[in-house]
Write an enzyme that holds these catalytic residues in place. Structure first.
Site, PDB file in Angstrom:
ATOM      1  N   TYR A 192      -9.549   4.891   7.618  1.00  0.00           N
ATOM      2  CA  TYR A 192      -9.710   5.165   9.051  1.00  0.00           C
ATOM      3  C   TYR A 192     -10.769   6.264   9.168  1.00  0.00           C
ATOM      4  O   TYR A 192     -10.556   7.377   8.668  1.00  0.00           O
ATOM      5  CB  TYR A 192      -8.405   5.689   9.659  1.00  0.00           C
ATOM      6  CG  TYR A 192      -7.307   4.665   9.822  1.00  0.00           C
ATOM      7  CD1 TYR A 192      -6.516   4.256   8.745  1.00  0.00           C
ATOM      8  CD2 TYR A 192      -7.035   4.098  11.075  1.00  0.00           C
ATOM      9  CE1 TYR A 192      -5.497   3.319   8.904  1.00  0.00           C
ATOM     10  CE2 TYR A 192      -6.015   3.155  11.242  1.00  0.00           C
ATOM     11  CZ  TYR A 192      -5.258   2.773  10.154  1.00  0.00           C
ATOM     12  OH  TYR A 192      -4.253   1.852  10.317  1.00  0.00           O
ATOM     13  N   HIS A 234       0.829  -1.211   0.000  1.00  0.00           N
ATOM     14  CA  HIS A 234       0.000   0.000   0.000  1.00  0.00           C
ATOM     15  C   HIS A 234       0.865   1.262   0.000  1.00  0.00           C
ATOM     16  O   HIS A 234       1.790   1.375   0.790  1.00  0.00           O
ATOM     17  CB  HIS A 234      -0.909   0.018   1.240  1.00  0.00           C
ATOM     18  CG  HIS A 234      -2.046  -0.945   1.149  1.00  0.00           C
ATOM     19  ND1 HIS A 234      -3.132  -0.895   1.981  1.00  0.00           N
ATOM     20  CD2 HIS A 234      -2.275  -1.975   0.307  1.00  0.00           C
ATOM     21  CE1 HIS A 234      -3.972  -1.856   1.659  1.00  0.00           C
ATOM     22  NE2 HIS A 234      -3.476  -2.547   0.662  1.00  0.00           N
ATOM     23  N   LYS A 268       0.784  -1.072  15.169  1.00  0.00           N
ATOM     24  CA  LYS A 268       2.201  -1.187  15.544  1.00  0.00           C
ATOM     25  C   LYS A 268       2.590  -2.421  16.348  1.00  0.00           C
ATOM     26  O   LYS A 268       3.782  -2.669  16.549  1.00  0.00           O
ATOM     27  CB  LYS A 268       2.614   0.052  16.356  1.00  0.00           C
ATOM     28  CG  LYS A 268       2.596   1.330  15.548  1.00  0.00           C
ATOM     29  CD  LYS A 268       3.629   1.293  14.451  1.00  0.00           C
ATOM     30  CE  LYS A 268       3.609   2.531  13.589  1.00  0.00           C
ATOM     31  NZ  LYS A 268       4.132   2.279  12.249  1.00  0.00           N
ATOM     32  N   PRO A 290      -4.442  -0.799  18.796  1.00  0.00           N
ATOM     33  CA  PRO A 290      -4.166  -1.169  17.405  1.00  0.00           C
ATOM     34  C   PRO A 290      -4.323  -0.045  16.375  1.00  0.00           C
ATOM     35  O   PRO A 290      -4.003  -0.247  15.206  1.00  0.00           O
ATOM     36  CB  PRO A 290      -5.169  -2.290  17.129  1.00  0.00           C
ATOM     37  CG  PRO A 290      -6.261  -2.092  18.113  1.00  0.00           C
ATOM     38  CD  PRO A 290      -5.641  -1.480  19.318  1.00  0.00           C
ATOM     39  N   TYR A 332       3.751   6.119  10.524  1.00  0.00           N
ATOM     40  CA  TYR A 332       2.943   4.987  10.077  1.00  0.00           C
ATOM     41  C   TYR A 332       3.782   3.986   9.277  1.00  0.00           C
ATOM     42  O   TYR A 332       3.661   2.774   9.463  1.00  0.00           O
ATOM     43  CB  TYR A 332       1.779   5.512   9.228  1.00  0.00           C
ATOM     44  CG  TYR A 332       0.681   4.502   8.996  1.00  0.00           C
ATOM     45  CD1 TYR A 332      -0.336   4.307   9.943  1.00  0.00           C
ATOM     46  CD2 TYR A 332       0.644   3.743   7.827  1.00  0.00           C
ATOM     47  CE1 TYR A 332      -1.342   3.388   9.728  1.00  0.00           C
ATOM     48  CE2 TYR A 332      -0.370   2.820   7.613  1.00  0.00           C
ATOM     49  CZ  TYR A 332      -1.360   2.654   8.559  1.00  0.00           C
ATOM     50  OH  TYR A 332      -2.359   1.739   8.348  1.00  0.00           O
TER      51      TYR A 332
HETATM   52  P1  RFL Z   1       2.121 -13.054  20.963  1.00  0.00           P
HETATM   53  O1  RFL Z   1       1.754 -13.100  19.544  1.00  0.00           O
HETATM   54  O2  RFL Z   1       1.050 -12.861  21.966  1.00  0.00           O
HETATM   55  O3  RFL Z   1       2.894 -14.413  21.273  1.00  0.00           O
HETATM   56  C1  RFL Z   1       3.168 -14.844  22.581  1.00  0.00           C
HETATM   57  C2  RFL Z   1       3.168 -16.355  22.576  1.00  0.00           C
HETATM   58  O4  RFL Z   1       3.519 -16.817  23.877  1.00  0.00           O
HETATM   59  C3  RFL Z   1       2.707 -17.919  24.191  1.00  0.00           C
HETATM   60  N1  RFL Z   1       2.682 -18.102  25.647  1.00  0.00           N
HETATM   61  C4  RFL Z   1       3.360 -19.087  26.293  1.00  0.00           C
HETATM   62  N2  RFL Z   1       4.189 -20.027  25.855  1.00  0.00           N
HETATM   63  C5  RFL Z   1       4.715 -20.894  26.772  1.00  0.00           C
HETATM   64  N3  RFL Z   1       4.424 -20.838  28.100  1.00  0.00           N
HETATM   65  C6  RFL Z   1       3.578 -19.892  28.576  1.00  0.00           C
HETATM   66  N4  RFL Z   1       3.290 -19.862  29.864  1.00  0.00           N
HETATM   67  C7  RFL Z   1       3.021 -18.957  27.654  1.00  0.00           C
HETATM   68  N5  RFL Z   1       2.158 -17.918  27.780  1.00  0.00           N
HETATM   69  C8  RFL Z   1       1.974 -17.411  26.560  1.00  0.00           C
HETATM   70  C9  RFL Z   1       1.360 -17.547  23.595  1.00  0.00           C
HETATM   71  O5  RFL Z   1       0.532 -18.672  23.401  1.00  0.00           O
HETATM   72  C10 RFL Z   1       1.786 -16.905  22.283  1.00  0.00           C
HETATM   73  O6  RFL Z   1       1.846 -17.850  21.222  1.00  0.00           O
HETATM   74  O7  RFL Z   1       3.236 -11.941  21.258  1.00  0.00           O
HETATM   75  P2  RFL Z   1       4.445 -11.365  20.332  1.00  0.00           P
HETATM   76  O8  RFL Z   1       5.205 -12.486  19.698  1.00  0.00           O
HETATM   77  O9  RFL Z   1       5.127 -10.387  21.180  1.00  0.00           O
HETATM   78  O10 RFL Z   1       3.720 -10.630  19.115  1.00  0.00           O
HETATM   79  C11 RFL Z   1       2.999  -9.457  19.317  1.00  0.00           C
HETATM   80  C12 RFL Z   1       1.746  -9.416  18.436  1.00  0.00           C
HETATM   81  O11 RFL Z   1       1.079 -10.656  18.471  1.00  0.00           O
HETATM   82  C13 RFL Z   1       0.787  -8.315  18.898  1.00  0.00           C
HETATM   83  O12 RFL Z   1       1.485  -7.135  19.193  1.00  0.00           O
HETATM   84  C14 RFL Z   1      -0.296  -7.934  17.896  1.00  0.00           C
HETATM   85  O13 RFL Z   1      -0.973  -9.015  17.350  1.00  0.00           O
HETATM   86  C15 RFL Z   1      -1.297  -7.024  18.635  1.00  0.00           C
HETATM   87  N6  RFL Z   1      -2.616  -7.044  18.039  1.00  0.00           N
HETATM   88  C16 RFL Z   1      -2.833  -6.279  16.958  1.00  0.00           C
HETATM   89  N7  RFL Z   1      -1.860  -5.447  16.506  1.00  0.00           N
HETATM   90  C17 RFL Z   1      -2.067  -4.697  15.417  1.00  0.00           C
HETATM   91  O14 RFL Z   1      -1.168  -3.962  15.018  1.00  0.00           O
HETATM   92  N8  RFL Z   1      -3.274  -4.749  14.746  1.00  0.00           N
HETATM   93  C18 RFL Z   1      -4.291  -5.568  15.155  1.00  0.00           C
HETATM   94  O15 RFL Z   1      -5.344  -5.618  14.532  1.00  0.00           O
HETATM   95  C19 RFL Z   1      -4.095  -6.358  16.303  1.00  0.00           C
HETATM   96  N9  RFL Z   1      -5.074  -7.184  16.734  1.00  0.00           N
HETATM   97  C20 RFL Z   1      -3.633  -7.868  18.547  1.00  0.00           C
HETATM   98  C21 RFL Z   1      -4.862  -7.929  17.855  1.00  0.00           C
HETATM   99  C22 RFL Z   1      -3.483  -8.607  19.733  1.00  0.00           C
HETATM  100  C23 RFL Z   1      -4.521  -9.390  20.252  1.00  0.00           C
HETATM  101  N10 RFL Z   1      -4.309 -10.048  21.523  1.00  0.00           N
HETATM  102  C24 RFL Z   1      -2.999 -10.116  22.111  1.00  0.00           C
HETATM  103  C25 RFL Z   1      -5.304 -10.515  22.375  1.00  0.00           C
HETATM  104  C26 RFL Z   1      -5.886  -8.760  18.326  1.00  0.00           C
HETATM  105  C27 RFL Z   1      -5.727  -9.510  19.498  1.00  0.00           C
HETATM  106  C28 RFL Z   1      -6.875 -10.381  19.929  1.00  0.00           C
HETATM  107  C1  PHB Z   2      -5.480  -4.973  10.188  1.00  0.00           C
HETATM  108  O1  PHB Z   2      -5.313  -5.125   8.955  1.00  0.00           O
HETATM  109  O2  PHB Z   2      -5.948  -5.865  10.914  1.00  0.00           O
HETATM  110  C2  PHB Z   2      -5.165  -3.652  10.783  1.00  0.00           C
HETATM  111  C3  PHB Z   2      -4.631  -2.656   9.995  1.00  0.00           C
HETATM  112  C4  PHB Z   2      -4.366  -1.415  10.545  1.00  0.00           C
HETATM  113  C5  PHB Z   2      -4.634  -1.177  11.878  1.00  0.00           C
HETATM  114  C6  PHB Z   2      -5.140  -2.187  12.675  1.00  0.00           C
HETATM  115  C7  PHB Z   2      -5.419  -3.445  12.130  1.00  0.00           C
HETATM  116  O3  PHB Z   2      -4.395   0.047  12.394  1.00  0.00           O
END
Ligand code: RFL
Ligand code: PHB
Length: 387
Positions: free
Chosen positions: A201, A72, A292, A288, A380
């Site tokens: 957005y 994008h 980031k 979110p 961004y």
């Molecule tokens: P993760 O991906 O949470 O991975 C951590 C891993 O550790 C495991 N774990 C364990 N393993 C062994 N023993 C234990 N006791 C453990 N406890 C936990 C977990 O099962 C998991 O597999 O962290 P990491 O690697 O730091 O990555 C970060 C990203 O995942 C996170 O920042 C983003 O996904 C945040 N986030 C979003 N970010 C965005 O930019 N846009 C989004 O739309 C967005 N949606 C989200 C999200 C985070 C969510 N969470 C954490 C609930 C939506 C959700 C639902």
């Molecule tokens: C997504 O594609 O899930 C997404 C993109 C931008 C955001 C948050 C989530 O700011």
């Protein structure tokens, strides 16, 4: 069992770290609480900064990302009846890529398994020991109820916000900064072609909405909702009605997945104690709105992998000692950006009329000022890396 780096968590942080270490000739063991299908199916973030794409590409993880990722050059901001395209590429020379986090996780799991090095799924009762010594240990129980011990030089706590690593740091050394927002996002994945080829957005009287995507036929759409929103009160028809009101026309299709994501800003300092290093969501959470979360995890891991490479090549602990400080400089800038985007685009429940007017004025200013659009764009697409 013994290894050089014991990694807790197979999210983007843990998997990328293991991969970068392997390429530097450093051995690791990954322990993951969930099953492989679970972590590969977990729908979360979707937007990669150009630096994250470059990091994955340089690490040899970019093949499918380049084939299937959607590049994008811009995004759209909307406020009431105004709309403005932010020309990310024109303003910064850089781009972002849409590629689902679970796709990146699949690529990294496959790369890990191809190395033949251990990635243990479904571990239980993970515990950290002796983190202040140079022989820390991790113990856990496997699927068959058997207890194991891993001795290592370093533990990487990549276990997300709820994992045991941050909790293993002594309370007196840890300082926590937190803000919980009075709203959440209701997110859906729908089998419908995205209404625009770039992200939208939108700030609306009824609350924020975001139109993003996963492919030419899969839309990902979000609506601001209450933090304790009951999904049972959101039948598909009501979700579409709100999306149409807040975003204008969107293409409808079968809803494949629905979920509510709470919104918080959180930072734990320092990110290191003794031989334990925290990376990714284990140390920080961003709302979110700035997209980031995963990008910050990649940025932390770049520094940690470089620090560990220095250590094992006999170049000392200089970078290890500065790990927390280097990461936190970026984290606080990204926290500020994510907080700012969130504050500017959401409807706050206790918002007074004055605040509402100021918020609208700010968004109009960003839309109309090249300086403000540039500031938004350069954050961004991703700030430059220090290491
Ligand atoms: P993760 O991906 O949470 O991975 C951590 C891993 O550790 C495991 N774990 C364990 N393993 C062994 N023993 C234990 N006791 C453990 N406890 C936990 C977990 O099962 C998991 O597999 O962290 P990491 O690697 O730091 O990555 C970060 C990203 O995942 C996170 O920042 C983003 O996904 C945040 N986030 C979003 N970010 C965005 O930019 N846009 C989004 O739309 C967005 N949606 C989200 C999200 C985070 C969510 N969470 C954490 C609930 C939506 C959700 C639902
Ligand atoms: C997504 O594609 O899930 C997404 C993109 C931008 C955001 C948050 C989530 O700011």
């Amino acid at each position: 069992m013994r290894t050089q780096v014991g990694i807790i968590g197979a999210g983007p942080a843990g998997l990328l770290l293991a991969h970068l270490l392997h390429r530097a000739g450093i051995d690791s063991v990954i322990l993951e609480q969930k099953s492989r299908p679970y972590i590969e199916g977990r729908i979360r973030a979707g937007l990669l900064e150009q630096g994250s794409v470059e990091t994955l590409t340089e690490a040899g993880l970019g093949e499918r990302l380049h084939r299937e990722g959607l590049v994008h050059d811009g995004l759209e901001l909307r406020c009431d009846d105004m709309a403005e395209r932010i020309d990310l590429h024109g303003l910064t020379g850089r781009r972002v890529t849409i590629y689902g986090q679970q796709e990146a996780v699949k690529d990294m799991v496959a790369a890990r398994l191809a190395t033949g090095r251990p990635l243990h799924f479904e571990v239980e009762d993970t515990q950290l020991h002796d983190i202040a010594t140079d022989q820390p240990r991790i113990t856990w129980t496997d699927q068959h109820g058997e207890r194991h011990e891993l001795r290592c030089d370093v533990i990487a706590g990549c276990d997300g916000f709820h994992g045991p690593s941050r909790a293993a740091m002594p309370a007196e050394v840890l300082r926590v900064y937190e803000r919980v927002y009075p709203f959440a996002w209701l997110g859906i994945l729908a089998e419908a072609s995205p209404v625009s080829h770039e992200l939208i957005y939108a700030r609306h009287e009824e609350g924020f909405a975001l139109a993003t995507m996963r492919s030419a036929r899969l839309s990902r759409l979000y609506l601001q909702c209450a933090p304790d929103e009951d999904l049972n009160e959101w039948p598909d028809a009501r979700i579409w009605e709100h999306l149409h009101r807040r975003l204008g026309r969107v293409n409808e299709g079968p809803i494949l997945q629905k979920g509510v994501t709470a919104m918080r800003s959180f930072v734990a300092e320092p990110m290191r104690h003794g031989r334990l290093f925290l990376a990714g969501d284990a140390a920080h959470i961003v709302p979110p709105t700035g997209a980031k979360g995963m990008n910050l995890a990649v940025a932390d891991v770049r520094v940690l992998a470089a620090a560990l490479a220095d250590f094992y090549r006999g170049r000392g602990t200089g970078l290890m000692d500065r790990y927390s400080e280097i990461c936190l400089r970026r984290i606080w800038k990204v926290q500020r950006f994510s907080w700012w985007m969130t504050a500017m685009l959401h409807r706050f429940s206790a918002e007074d009329a004055f605040e509402h007017r100021v918020q609208t004025a700010e968004l109009h200013y960003v839309m109309q000022s090249q300086a403000m659009r540039t500031a938004l764009a350069e954050q961004y697409v991703g700030l430059p890396y220090e290491v």
